[in-house]
Design an enzyme around this catalytic site. Sequence first.
Site, PDB file in Angstrom:
ATOM      1  N   GLU A 127     -11.524   3.794  23.419  1.00  0.00           N
ATOM      2  CA  GLU A 127     -11.001   3.305  22.135  1.00  0.00           C
ATOM      3  C   GLU A 127     -12.011   2.423  21.413  1.00  0.00           C
ATOM      4  OE1 GLU A 127      -7.422   0.965  22.498  1.00  0.00           O
ATOM      5  OE2 GLU A 127      -7.165   0.794  20.317  1.00  0.00           O
ATOM      6  N   HIS A 155      -8.131  -0.130  13.493  1.00  0.00           N
ATOM      7  CA  HIS A 155      -9.483  -0.441  13.968  1.00  0.00           C
ATOM      8  C   HIS A 155     -10.614   0.006  13.059  1.00  0.00           C
ATOM      9  CE1 HIS A 155      -8.481  -1.295  18.444  1.00  0.00           C
ATOM     10  NE2 HIS A 155      -7.686  -1.917  17.601  1.00  0.00           N
ATOM     11  N   ASP A 212      -1.874  -5.578  13.794  1.00  0.00           N
ATOM     12  CA  ASP A 212      -0.891  -5.000  14.713  1.00  0.00           C
ATOM     13  C   ASP A 212       0.550  -5.271  14.301  1.00  0.00           C
ATOM     14  OD1 ASP A 212      -2.468  -3.669  16.992  1.00  0.00           O
ATOM     15  OD2 ASP A 212      -3.463  -5.608  16.837  1.00  0.00           O
TER      16      ASP A 212
HETATM   17  C1  RNT Z   1      -7.166  -3.946  20.784  1.00  0.00           C
HETATM   18  C2  RNT Z   1      -6.785  -2.542  21.083  1.00  0.00           C
HETATM   19  C3  RNT Z   1      -6.057  -2.336  22.370  1.00  0.00           C
HETATM   20  C4  RNT Z   1      -4.995  -3.388  22.614  1.00  0.00           C
HETATM   21  C5  RNT Z   1      -4.070  -3.099  23.742  1.00  0.00           C
HETATM   22  C6  RNT Z   1      -3.377  -4.321  24.208  1.00  0.00           C
HETATM   23  O1  RNT Z   1      -7.697  -4.099  19.556  1.00  0.00           O
HETATM   24  O2  RNT Z   1      -6.051  -2.021  20.027  1.00  0.00           O
HETATM   25  O3  RNT Z   1      -5.533  -1.059  22.401  1.00  0.00           O
HETATM   26  O4  RNT Z   1      -4.232  -3.611  21.489  1.00  0.00           O
HETATM   27  O5  RNT Z   1      -4.720  -2.426  24.733  1.00  0.00           O
HETATM   28 ZN    ZN Z   2      -5.215  -0.044  20.246  1.00  0.00          ZN
END
Ligand code: RNT
Ligand code: ZN
Length: 423
Positions: free
Chosen positions: A231, A267, A301
Amino acid sequence: MYKSLSKDQVTANYSAAKQAYALLGVDTDAVVKAAAAVSISLHCWQGDDVVGFENPDQVLTGGILATGNYPGKARNAEQLRSDLAMAASLIPGAKKVALHGLYAETGSKKVPRDELGPEHFANWISWAQKTKLGLDFNPSFFSHPKADDGTLSAADKSTREFWVRHGIQSRRIAAAMGKATGAPAVNNVWIPDGSKDYPADRLSPRLRLKDSLDAVFAEKFPADHLIDAVECKLFGIGSEAYVVGSHEFYMGYAVQNKVTLTLDMGHFHPTETIADKIPGILPFVPGLMLHVSRGLRWDSDHVVTYNDDVQAVFNEIQRAGAWNRVAVGLDFFDASINRIMAWTIGARSVRKAILGALLEPSGLLRDEEKSGRLGARLALMEELKNLPLGAVYDYLCLSQNVPNGTAWINASDTYEKEVLSKR
Ligand code: RNT
Ligand code: ZN
């Protein structure tokens, strides 16, 4: 008290809606089944503001932040499972639960992250089997004293090796989850490494990260147990100037090593959306994982709501025929509202967007495009916005035995009164 439409009314509305979609060649009965079958992975960390069970006093680090202090958050695994089950009962369709390393149950023993194994998730696994929920996993590379100067990209070798071991163990955990539940578990690697101000060397940390990832991914697992994902991120709190695991870095890594790429909707640049990235990336990677989120001004978030961005993401999956290559997970943490509601609102919105995408007469749109009738293509897209998605969605809820409309709020309120408020 909020009221649902009666079963007869939902069915009557649905048969009217069915006719409207049939005019465009859409078989709503088949679509309702397909939309309910797409798994949505409920992220356990909404239930306790990303605290976990390792150390209740550990502050959340890694440049992410849950704001608010709404009462009743889960403080142990039993409470979290109960809350997840409550939310799951209000969310239509197939579901998984995404766990984090932080949510291991190690009893009275302190187990370091690099020694966590499947046995520390035994309760979660047997619960998932009992409740027929799938599982996903995330190694936790944050909220830890060893994470302050980088993790998988750290300059310090022993720090890096510690986190590599955690990464290796996390894949063993995820593979065990996949094996036990009969559906592959996504193991999603996200690290917070980065810097607050302009670094002089942007390359070395990335080369170290690449090596660490190679070490983490060296062990082979059956594809029906484990899906590896990485990610990316643009910035975090305290990593405004530089994030080691950027989009370009992980895009390159995923393409070269044939792993799944995770796209988190929060992101990217604040005005950048991920919908068009989906068909841009699919030709090169085996799969995509979504972290469906709602960034407001930054990677905040916020709880997902049904909006154009979310619909556009699922439309692209539908148009690309990529449902079997995309894993859908949620990622938000709002500590300012009832957390069961947060899960339910977010997951119900995502289910609605999945349904909306599957209801699109994509073939018809493509035919108009192929024959150069771009006016008709635009006209169709515009008229589709008016079709009775809501009536089909209510019917989907009915067929999945969850409340339709606003009535689920009552169930959440009752649970708050009887359970959450007593914590
Ligand atoms: C952080 C990422 C990640 C977290 C979680 C808790 O910027 O998005 O995925 O939010 O793993
Ligand atoms: Zn995430």
